[in-house]
Enzyme design. Structure first.
Site, PDB file in Angstrom:
ATOM      1  N   LYS A   5       0.840  -1.196   0.000  1.00 29.48           N
ATOM      2  CA  LYS A   5       0.000   0.000   0.000  1.00 29.48           C
ATOM      3  C   LYS A   5       0.880   1.253   0.000  1.00 29.48           C
ATOM      4  O   LYS A   5       2.017   1.213   0.479  1.00 29.48           O
ATOM      5  CB  LYS A   5      -0.867   0.023   1.275  1.00 29.48           C
ATOM      6  CG  LYS A   5      -1.972  -1.006   1.309  1.00 29.48           C
ATOM      7  CD  LYS A   5      -2.775  -0.884   2.598  1.00 29.48           C
ATOM      8  CE  LYS A   5      -3.904  -1.909   2.645  1.00 29.48           C
ATOM      9  NZ  LYS A   5      -4.940  -1.719   1.618  1.00 29.48           N
ATOM     10  N   ARG A  53     -10.133 -11.718   2.183  1.00 29.46           N
ATOM     11  CA  ARG A  53     -10.954 -12.830   1.661  1.00 29.46           C
ATOM     12  C   ARG A  53     -10.211 -14.161   1.763  1.00 29.46           C
ATOM     13  O   ARG A  53     -10.827 -15.205   1.915  1.00 29.46           O
ATOM     14  CB  ARG A  53     -11.406 -12.494   0.229  1.00 29.46           C
ATOM     15  CG  ARG A  53     -10.299 -12.361  -0.757  1.00 29.46           C
ATOM     16  CD  ARG A  53     -10.702 -11.571  -2.004  1.00 29.46           C
ATOM     17  NE  ARG A  53     -10.765 -10.121  -1.756  1.00 29.46           N
ATOM     18  CZ  ARG A  53     -11.109  -9.218  -2.662  1.00 29.46           C
ATOM     19  NH1 ARG A  53     -11.444  -9.587  -3.882  1.00 29.46           N
ATOM     20  NH2 ARG A  53     -11.154  -7.938  -2.359  1.00 29.46           N
TER      21      ARG A  53
HETATM   22  N1  BES Z   1      -8.096  -3.867   4.482  1.00 26.47           N
HETATM   23  C1  BES Z   1      -8.233  -3.469   3.125  1.00 26.47           C
HETATM   24  C2  BES Z   1      -9.536  -2.720   2.870  1.00 26.47           C
HETATM   25  C3  BES Z   1      -9.629  -1.370   3.503  1.00 26.47           C
HETATM   26  C4  BES Z   1      -9.091  -0.268   2.870  1.00 26.47           C
HETATM   27  C5  BES Z   1     -10.286  -1.205   4.695  1.00 26.47           C
HETATM   28  C6  BES Z   1      -9.192   0.974   3.456  1.00 26.47           C
HETATM   29  C7  BES Z   1     -10.385   0.029   5.278  1.00 26.47           C
HETATM   30  C8  BES Z   1      -9.841   1.128   4.656  1.00 26.47           C
HETATM   31  C9  BES Z   1      -8.202  -4.697   2.229  1.00 26.47           C
HETATM   32  O1  BES Z   1      -7.392  -5.726   2.660  1.00 26.47           O
HETATM   33  C10 BES Z   1      -7.671  -4.251   0.909  1.00 26.47           C
HETATM   34  O2  BES Z   1      -6.555  -3.857   0.868  1.00 26.47           O
HETATM   35  N2  BES Z   1      -8.501  -4.321  -0.112  1.00 26.47           N
HETATM   36  C11 BES Z   1      -8.120  -3.901  -1.403  1.00 26.47           C
HETATM   37  C12 BES Z   1      -8.692  -4.875  -2.389  1.00 26.47           C
HETATM   38  C13 BES Z   1      -8.191  -4.678  -3.783  1.00 26.47           C
HETATM   39  C14 BES Z   1      -6.725  -5.031  -3.864  1.00 26.47           C
HETATM   40  C15 BES Z   1      -8.997  -5.543  -4.709  1.00 26.47           C
HETATM   41  C16 BES Z   1      -8.684  -2.504  -1.619  1.00 26.47           C
HETATM   42  O3  BES Z   1      -9.782  -2.225  -1.173  1.00 26.47           O
HETATM   43  O4  BES Z   1      -7.979  -1.693  -2.216  1.00 26.47           O
HETATM   44 MN    MN Z   2      -5.396  -5.494   2.004  1.00 22.64          MN
END
Ligand code: BES
Ligand code: MN
Ligand code: ZN
Length: 492
Positions: free
Chosen positions: A269, A343
């Site tokens: 990230k 997931r």
């Molecule tokens: N934990 C994150 C989702 C999230 C993002 C929760 C911001 C709260 C605030 C999750 O694991 C994630 O990173 N999801 C990705 C999925 C994508 C790679 C398909 C996302 O939402 O960017």
């Molecule tokens: Mn994630």
């Protein structure tokens, strides 16, 4: 802060609070005041335009038999349960810090006495609003620290303490959730999460089961373990079992995403805001809090809480984009994006609970997708369900509890989007409908005949602004919702 119920106001209360209905100042029975005090409060209310809106507060200083005292009018709006909640929250927001130690609410100002449920709601919301996580703030001045120690409610109906005990169990569960969510990831990681929860539920009669990595490997949980393999921390599966429903009652499983920190892994990230990912275990936190609440109030239902606990880190052993992992269900997954890790954790937790405990109903909670925040912001959690009755029960519980939910669709057309050319599925779909394809992924792990709902609570576990029952920070979202859901749909 301690809540007590009493027949008369303690003489030493710093502030005596008089509830007033919307536009009800003229009707308020100010019998605890003398003529001069009454004149001052009535005149003051007019001068300050106090109108009794739920949560409005106006404070006056009066002189009486006990010398100079503070009297506050507290608006309760139309007097609906929600209004009482709002009033309780506002009261504590006003008096928690600043030197006030004891507040008494005198209900005799109202000509129709409130219900036990309304007062229990006010007291619970007040307690919840007073929660703080100050453990790392070593330089708070006396003025910055909470001063309020006691809230006395005078003249409540006789059965209020019973109603309060049930909602106070929910508050205690919520406080556990908030602590878990607020703790930083160097303190809270899978093993310490297990320790914290074990201590917090000690003596409540919950059966506790903890699976370590070797046991999870034996079960074939390749999806969950793939996420964990880039971290120095060991993964855990924490299971809390409550059997208050007796034999023959159906089992409900609550499954929580417990990513104690989500860097994204190799699909790392961006730096800005990454600290928020300490609360990527908010689903598991809600499950822990709900289990504590249910056990504390001895719920008459059979509920099993499962928390998949891992840290998602990018080290030399981390999984790579393109890796194929085999889940406990036997289905294979092409890991296109290591940041879609929630997931991968949940699918194995869901398979495990179905094999080990044969639940009739599964509700999972997860901070699963940023896309959910794009859709709903921080006001509603997303609900996905394969069963209309279950969806209805959760929506009712959401309305009744205040933890709001909004339903999203599931459909084969979305499911197709996660087909993989090399494995049974991939862990991400295209850009659009990211929350729905995430839900479709989970659905592939739900056995036929099992009622299942998925709550994407990414926008709900943390708040940048104060709410009715929380100060900014960890909200405890999900605990009230799950408690209410179990109470209304599974207890008799
Ligand atoms: N934990 C994150 C989702 C999230 C993002 C929760 C911001 C709260 C605030 C999750 O694991 C994630 O990173 N999801 C990705 C999925 C994508 C790679 C398909 C996302 O939402 O960017
Ligand atoms: Mn994630
Ligand atoms: Zn995550």
């Amino acid at each position: 802060m301690h809540v007590t119920f009493a027949a008369s106001a303690p003489d030493d209360a710093d502030v005596v609070v008089l509830p007033v209905e919307k536009d009800g100042v003229g009707r308020a029975r100010l019998t605890s005041l003398d003529d001069a005090g009454r004149a001052l409060v009535l005149g003051g209310a007019a001068a300050t335009k106090f109108d009794g809106d739920a949560g409005a507060i106006a404070e006056y200083v009066v002189t009486g038999e006990n010398g100079v005292r503070r009297v506050a009018l507290l608006g309760i709006g139309a007097g609906a349960d929600r209004d009482w909640d709002k009033a309780g929250g506002a009261l504590i927001a006003r008096y928690l810090v600043g030197g006030t130690t004891t507040v008494a609410i005198d209900l005799s100002s109202l000509d129709t006495p409130p219900t036990a449920q309304a007062i229990a709601g006010l007291a619970a919301t007040a307690t919840q609003r007073g929660w703080r996580h100050d453990v790392y703030r070593t330089k708070l001045t006396a003025k910055q620290k909470p001063s309020l120690t006691s809230l006395t409610i005078v003249g409540a109906p006789g059965d209020t303490d019973t109603s309060f005990a049930a909602v106070d169990a929910v508050t205690q569960g919520m406080e556990l959730t908030r602590t878990l969510v607020a703790e930083p990831a160097n303190i809270l990681y899978p093993e310490s999460f297990v320790e914290r929860v074990t201590q917090a539920v000690d003596g409540l009669g919950l059966e506790i089961d903890v699976l370590d990595e070797a046991q999870m490997r034996d079960h074939g949980m390749g999806a969950l373990l793939g996420v964990s393999q880039g971290s120095r921390r060991e993964a855990r599966l924490l299971v809390l079992k409550w059997t208050g429903g007796g034999e023959g009652a159906p089992t409900v499983a609550l499954v929580g995403k417990g990513v104690t920190f989500d860097t994204g892994g190799i699909s790392i990230k961006p730096a800005g805001g990454m600290e928020d990912m300490k609360w990527d275990m908010g689903g598991a936190g809600a499950v822990a809090g709900a289990m504590k609440a249910l056990a504390t109030r001895k719920a008459k239902a059979n509920v099993i809480g499962v928390m998949g606990l891992v840290e998602n880190m990018p080290d030399g052993n981390a999984q790579r984009p393109g890796d194929v992992v085999t889940s406990m269900s036997g289905q294979t997954i092409e890991v296109i994006n290591t940041d879609a890790e929630g997931r991968l954790v949940l699918c194995d937790a869901i398979t495990w609970v179905q094999q080990a405990h044969k639940p009739a109903t599964i509700v999972d909670l997860a901070t699963l997708t940023g896309a959910m925040i794009v859709s709903l912001g921080n006001e509603y959690g997303g609900l996905f369900a394969n069963d209309e009755d279950l969806a209805g029960q959760l929506l009712s519980a959401s309305l009744a509890s205040g933890d709001k939910l909004w339903r999203f669709p599931l459909a084969d057309a979305y499911d197709k989007l996660i087909d993989s050319p090399i494995a049974d599925m991939k862990n991400v779909g295209p850009r659009g409908a990211g929350s729905i394809t995430a839900a479709q992924f989970l659905k592939r792990f739900v056995d036929d005949g099992v009622k299942w709902a998925h709550l994407d609570i990414a926008g709900m576990v943390w708040s940048d602004k104060d709410g009715t029952n929380y100060a900014k920070g960890a909200t405890g979202y999900g605990v009230r919702l799950l408690d209410r859901f179990i109470r209304d749909a599974f207890e008799r």
